[in-house]
Design a protein around this motif. Structure first.
Motif, PDB file in Angstrom:
ATOM      1  N   LYS A  94      -7.917   3.518   3.997  1.00 19.25           N
ATOM      2  CA  LYS A  94      -7.415   3.682   3.087  1.00 19.25           C
ATOM      3  C   LYS A  94      -6.928   2.538   2.386  1.00 19.25           C
ATOM      4  O   LYS A  94      -7.142   2.218   1.038  1.00 19.25           O
ATOM      5  CB  LYS A  94      -6.184   4.967   3.295  1.00 19.25           C
ATOM      6  CG  LYS A  94      -6.145   6.212   3.356  1.00 19.25           C
ATOM      7  CD  LYS A  94      -5.547   6.862   3.522  1.00 19.25           C
ATOM      8  CE  LYS A  94      -5.171   8.364   3.817  1.00 19.25           C
ATOM      9  NZ  LYS A  94      -4.508   9.241   3.935  1.00 19.25           N
ATOM     10  N   GLY A  95      -6.427   1.275   3.011  1.00 21.30           N
ATOM     11  CA  GLY A  95      -5.790   0.248   2.115  1.00 21.30           C
ATOM     12  C   GLY A  95      -7.274  -0.586   1.901  1.00 21.30           C
ATOM     13  O   GLY A  95      -6.747  -1.493   0.990  1.00 21.30           O
ATOM     14  N   CYS A 132       3.937   3.910   6.856  1.00 18.80           N
ATOM     15  CA  CYS A 132       3.188   2.283   6.857  1.00 18.80           C
ATOM     16  C   CYS A 132       4.140   1.508   5.665  1.00 18.80           C
ATOM     17  O   CYS A 132       4.817  -0.029   6.422  1.00 18.80           O
ATOM     18  CB  CYS A 132       2.046   2.027   7.719  1.00 18.80           C
ATOM     19  SG  CYS A 132       1.780   3.362   8.865  1.00 18.80           S
ATOM     20  N   GLY A 133       3.304   1.186   4.712  1.00 16.66           N
ATOM     21  CA  GLY A 133       3.916  -0.100   3.583  1.00 16.66           C
ATOM     22  C   GLY A 133       3.204  -1.343   4.407  1.00 16.66           C
ATOM     23  O   GLY A 133       3.700  -2.146   4.059  1.00 16.66           O
ATOM     24  N   CYS A 134       1.689  -1.242   4.643  1.00 20.46           N
ATOM     25  CA  CYS A 134       1.499  -2.834   4.552  1.00 20.46           C
ATOM     26  C   CYS A 134       0.784  -3.059   3.541  1.00 20.46           C
ATOM     27  O   CYS A 134       0.683  -2.859   2.494  1.00 20.46           O
ATOM     28  CB  CYS A 134      -0.380  -2.343   5.463  1.00 20.46           C
ATOM     29  SG  CYS A 134      -0.230  -1.373   6.628  1.00 20.46           S
ATOM     30  N   CYS A 189       0.796  -0.221  -0.417  1.00 20.59           N
ATOM     31  CA  CYS A 189      -0.037  -0.018   0.153  1.00 20.59           C
ATOM     32  C   CYS A 189       0.471   0.734  -0.102  1.00 20.59           C
ATOM     33  O   CYS A 189       1.631   1.239   1.157  1.00 20.59           O
ATOM     34  CB  CYS A 189      -0.539  -0.235   1.712  1.00 20.59           C
ATOM     35  SG  CYS A 189      -2.026   1.511   0.808  1.00 20.59           S
ATOM     36  N   LEU A 242      -5.397  -3.768   7.240  1.00 19.21           N
ATOM     37  CA  LEU A 242      -5.531  -2.747   7.189  1.00 19.21           C
ATOM     38  C   LEU A 242      -5.842  -1.636   7.504  1.00 19.21           C
ATOM     39  O   LEU A 242      -7.137  -1.876   7.701  1.00 19.21           O
ATOM     40  CB  LEU A 242      -5.853  -3.026   5.277  1.00 19.21           C
ATOM     41  CG  LEU A 242      -5.629  -3.991   4.326  1.00 19.21           C
ATOM     42  CD1 LEU A 242      -5.696  -4.027   3.067  1.00 19.21           C
ATOM     43  CD2 LEU A 242      -3.653  -3.362   4.010  1.00 19.21           C
ATOM     44  N   CYS A 243      -5.745  -0.155   7.039  1.00 22.96           N
ATOM     45  CA  CYS A 243      -6.768   0.851   7.543  1.00 22.96           C
ATOM     46  C   CYS A 243      -7.811   0.878   6.458  1.00 22.96           C
ATOM     47  O   CYS A 243      -7.784   0.640   5.658  1.00 22.96           O
ATOM     48  CB  CYS A 243      -5.876   1.886   8.061  1.00 22.96           C
ATOM     49  SG  CYS A 243      -5.567   2.242   6.650  1.00 22.96           S
ATOM     50  N   TYR A 262      -0.045   4.579   0.463  1.00 28.26           N
ATOM     51  CA  TYR A 262      -1.011   5.681   1.103  1.00 28.26           C
ATOM     52  C   TYR A 262      -0.191   7.073   2.242  1.00 28.26           C
ATOM     53  O   TYR A 262      -0.577   7.479   2.255  1.00 28.26           O
ATOM     54  CB  TYR A 262      -2.208   5.170   1.671  1.00 28.26           C
ATOM     55  CG  TYR A 262      -3.433   5.544   0.462  1.00 28.26           C
ATOM     56  CD1 TYR A 262      -3.780   6.647  -0.445  1.00 28.26           C
ATOM     57  CD2 TYR A 262      -4.377   4.252  -0.904  1.00 28.26           C
ATOM     58  CE1 TYR A 262      -4.729   6.880  -1.216  1.00 28.26           C
ATOM     59  CE2 TYR A 262      -4.703   4.329  -1.109  1.00 28.26           C
ATOM     60  CZ  TYR A 262      -5.448   5.729  -1.482  1.00 28.26           C
ATOM     61  OH  TYR A 262      -5.994   5.836  -2.400  1.00 28.26           O
ATOM     62  N   CYS A 263       0.626   5.021   2.747  1.00 30.06           N
ATOM     63  CA  CYS A 263       1.835   6.097   3.926  1.00 30.06           C
ATOM     64  C   CYS A 263       2.714   5.303   4.199  1.00 30.06           C
ATOM     65  O   CYS A 263       3.088   4.243   3.630  1.00 30.06           O
ATOM     66  CB  CYS A 263       0.814   6.387   4.995  1.00 30.06           C
ATOM     67  SG  CYS A 263       0.668   5.096   6.305  1.00 30.06           S
TER      68      CYS A 263
HETATM   69  S1  SF4 Z   1      -3.081   0.296   5.053  1.00 26.23           S
HETATM   70 FE1  SF4 Z   1      -2.872   2.379   5.574  1.00 26.23          FE
HETATM   71  S2  SF4 Z   1      -1.755   2.153   7.222  1.00 26.23           S
HETATM   72 FE2  SF4 Z   1      -1.748   0.541   5.714  1.00 26.23          FE
HETATM   73  S3  SF4 Z   1      -0.077   1.770   4.280  1.00 26.23           S
HETATM   74 FE3  SF4 Z   1      -1.475   1.650   3.463  1.00 26.23          FE
HETATM   75  S4  SF4 Z   1      -2.352   3.909   4.616  1.00 26.23           S
HETATM   76 FE4  SF4 Z   1      -1.006   3.177   5.625  1.00 26.23          FE
END
Ligand code: SF4
Length: 138
Positions: free
Chosen positions: A48-49, A16-18, A11, A45-46, A13-14
């Motif tokens: 966004k993920g 963290c790199g999930c 991911c 995942l949050c 989006y941030c």
């Molecule tokens: S799932 Fe959420 S916390 Fe994980 S990398 Fe994506 S945005 Fe970041």
């Protein structure tokens, strides 16, 4: 019969790199699945993920350069005109050794980490500004 393909990725989006799988049928993204056992996210995942992929097929995506008119409306332009306009604007704004108060750069969570790294380098080394931000700060 649905032929589902799962592509393992990170991911973006941030920071963290999930880990997640993108579930694809043909050229359509049907959804995502968290990667179990991932060192960061371990199957979670949050929001966004889970849901942040709809922009891929959004009809609101820009496909051509737009130039803002003085009345606030936008008009389509060629790439040549767009690049020329950008160059003229930067030339006007770059007045000295530090352009931090004149030029700001806003990158995107929808770029890869590598693309955002390059954007930061472009801002700091070429445009000589430290006014740079990113919409993925959590
Ligand atoms: S799932 Fe959420 S916390 Fe994980 S990398 Fe994506 S945005 Fe970041």
């Amino acid at each position: 019969m649905i032929l589902l393909k799962r592509v393992l990725t990170t991911c973006g989006y941030c920071g963290c790199g999930c880990g997640l799988y993108v579930n694809i049928e043909g050229d359509e993204i049907l959804g995502v699945t968290p990667q179990g056992g991932h060192v960061v996210s371990d199957g979670k995942l949050c929001a966004k993920g889970w849901h942040g992929f709809s922009f891929v097929r959004s009809p609101r995506r820009l496909t051509k350069p737009l130039i803002k008119n003085n009345d606030g409306t936008f008009r389509e332009a060629s790439w040549e005109e767009a690049y020329k306009t950008v160059k003229e604007g930067f030339t006007r704004a770059m007045t000295g050794g530090d352009n931090t108060d004149a030029i700001g750069v806003f990158s995107s969570a929808r770029c890869t980490n590598e693309e955002n790294f390059l954007m930061a380098k472009l801002a700091r080394m070429s445009l000589k500004t430290s006014s740079i931000d990113h919409c993925a700060r959590l």
